[in-house]
Design a protein around this motif. Structure first.
Motif, short mmCIF file in Angstrom:
data_model
loop_
_atom_site.label_atom_id
_atom_site.label_comp_id
_atom_site.label_asym_id
_atom_site.label_seq_id
_atom_site.Cartn_x
_atom_site.Cartn_y
_atom_site.Cartn_z
N HIS A 175 0.84 -1.20 0.00
CA HIS A 175 0.00 0.00 0.00
C HIS A 175 0.87 1.26 0.00
N PRO A 176 0.29 2.43 -0.28
CA PRO A 176 1.10 3.64 -0.46
C PRO A 176 1.66 4.29 0.81
N ILE A 177 1.16 3.95 1.99
CA ILE A 177 1.70 4.54 3.22
C ILE A 177 2.21 3.40 4.10
N SER A 178 3.50 3.46 4.47
CA SER A 178 4.12 2.37 5.21
C SER A 178 4.98 2.87 6.35
N GLY A 179 4.77 2.28 7.52
CA GLY A 179 5.66 2.47 8.65
C GLY A 179 6.58 1.27 8.73
N ILE A 180 7.87 1.51 8.83
CA ILE A 180 8.87 0.44 8.78
C ILE A 180 9.74 0.52 10.02
N ILE A 181 9.98 -0.64 10.63
CA ILE A 181 10.82 -0.66 11.83
C ILE A 181 11.71 -1.90 11.80
N GLY A 182 12.96 -1.72 12.18
CA GLY A 182 13.92 -2.82 12.23
C GLY A 182 13.93 -3.46 13.61
N THR A 230 12.63 -7.11 9.77
CA THR A 230 11.96 -5.88 9.42
C THR A 230 10.46 -6.12 9.53
N VAL A 231 9.77 -5.16 10.17
CA VAL A 231 8.32 -5.20 10.29
C VAL A 231 7.78 -3.96 9.59
N VAL A 232 6.84 -4.17 8.70
CA VAL A 232 6.24 -3.08 7.93
C VAL A 232 4.74 -3.08 8.17
N LEU A 233 4.20 -1.94 8.56
CA LEU A 233 2.76 -1.73 8.63
C LEU A 233 2.41 -0.86 7.43
N THR A 234 1.71 -1.41 6.46
CA THR A 234 1.41 -0.69 5.23
C THR A 234 -0.11 -0.57 5.07
N MET A 235 -0.56 0.58 4.59
CA MET A 235 -2.00 0.83 4.54
C MET A 235 -2.36 1.78 3.40
N THR A 236 -3.64 1.76 3.06
CA THR A 236 -4.15 2.70 2.07
C THR A 236 -4.18 4.10 2.69
N GLU A 237 -4.29 5.11 1.85
CA GLU A 237 -4.40 6.48 2.36
C GLU A 237 -5.64 6.64 3.22
N THR A 238 -6.74 5.99 2.82
CA THR A 238 -7.99 6.10 3.59
C THR A 238 -7.80 5.58 5.01
N VAL A 239 -7.16 4.43 5.16
CA VAL A 239 -6.91 3.90 6.49
C VAL A 239 -6.00 4.83 7.28
N ALA A 293 -5.25 8.41 11.69
CA ALA A 293 -4.68 9.67 12.18
C ALA A 293 -5.77 10.55 12.78
N SER A 294 -6.92 10.63 12.13
CA SER A 294 -8.02 11.43 12.67
C SER A 294 -8.44 10.93 14.05
N THR A 295 -8.47 9.61 14.22
CA THR A 295 -8.85 9.03 15.51
C THR A 295 -7.78 9.31 16.56
N LEU A 296 -6.52 9.08 16.21
CA LEU A 296 -5.43 9.31 17.17
C LEU A 296 -5.31 10.79 17.56
N SER A 327 -10.47 -3.72 7.15
CA SER A 327 -11.16 -3.01 8.23
C SER A 327 -12.33 -2.24 7.61
N ALA A 328 -13.15 -1.65 8.45
CA ALA A 328 -14.24 -0.80 7.96
C ALA A 328 -13.68 0.39 7.20
N TRP A 329 -12.44 0.76 7.45
CA TRP A 329 -11.80 1.90 6.81
C TRP A 329 -11.12 1.53 5.50
N GLY A 330 -10.84 0.24 5.30
CA GLY A 330 -10.14 -0.18 4.09
C GLY A 330 -9.07 -1.21 4.38
N ALA A 331 -8.13 -1.34 3.46
CA ALA A 331 -7.12 -2.39 3.51
C ALA A 331 -5.83 -1.93 4.16
N LEU A 332 -5.21 -2.85 4.86
CA LEU A 332 -3.89 -2.66 5.44
C LEU A 332 -3.20 -4.01 5.47
N ALA A 333 -1.92 -4.03 5.78
CA ALA A 333 -1.19 -5.31 5.81
C ALA A 333 0.05 -5.18 6.68
#
Length: 157
Positions: free
Chosen positions: A43-50, A59-68, A73-76, A142-148
């Motif tokens: 997906h186009p937005i990814s958080g990456i941590i070693g 390596t662990v990557v949390l990747t998500m759509t812009e909608t997610v 972010a709005s919730t946090l 999720s109800a917000w869209g796809a992530l992985a």
């Protein structure tokens, strides 16, 4: 007993599910599991941590759509965000950090250390996993869209 991918991957999955449920009040459902066949984030937005330890490097990557990313972010941030700006990237980094921290606690017996998360935005973001890792992709809906999650570890003997 040798360490396996499952020993490390299942706690990451559980940590992601718990983080989204607790911090975002958003239920996510795993919708598959596959070997990663390229270096491009799903997906186009990814958080990456070693992740580093005596028994494993990964390596662990949390990747998500812009909608997610926008909804998370709005919730946090407790305010509406409508475009993937610095606040959204910071929120994705913080979510990645929460997932990694929860994973580290679940894997305390391995004495892991984790780096600071990096966040990337854009299509075709290339992810580099440790040499000899066989990364997997765990897609969620999720109800917000796809992530992985994209996870790859190399284990020491």
């Amino acid at each position: 007993m040798p360490v396996t991918d499952v020993d490390f991957i299942n706690p990451v999955i559980t940590s992601l599910e718990e983080t989204f449920d607790t911090m975002l009040n958003c239920k996510i459902s795993r919708v598959g599991l596959m070997l990663k066949d390229n270096n491009t984030a799903l997906h186009p937005i990814s958080g990456i941590i070693g992740v580093n330890g005596k028994q494993a490097v990964g390596t662990v990557v949390l990747t998500m759509t812009e909608t997610v990313a926008l909804r998370a972010a709005s919730t946090l941030l407790m305010m509406e965000v409508s475009e993937p700006d610095e606040d959204v990237m910071d929120a994705v980094g913080e979510l990645t950090n929460m997932v990694a921290g929860a994973t580290k606690a679940k894997l305390a017996q391995y004495h892991l250390s984790m780096g600071l998360p990096s966040v990337f935005h854009g299509n075709n973001c290339r992810i580099h996993f440790p040499a000899n890792a066989h990364p997997i992709v765990i897609p969620f809906q999720s109800a917000w869209g796809a992530l992985a999650l994209e996870v790859g570890f190399t284990f020491m003997n």
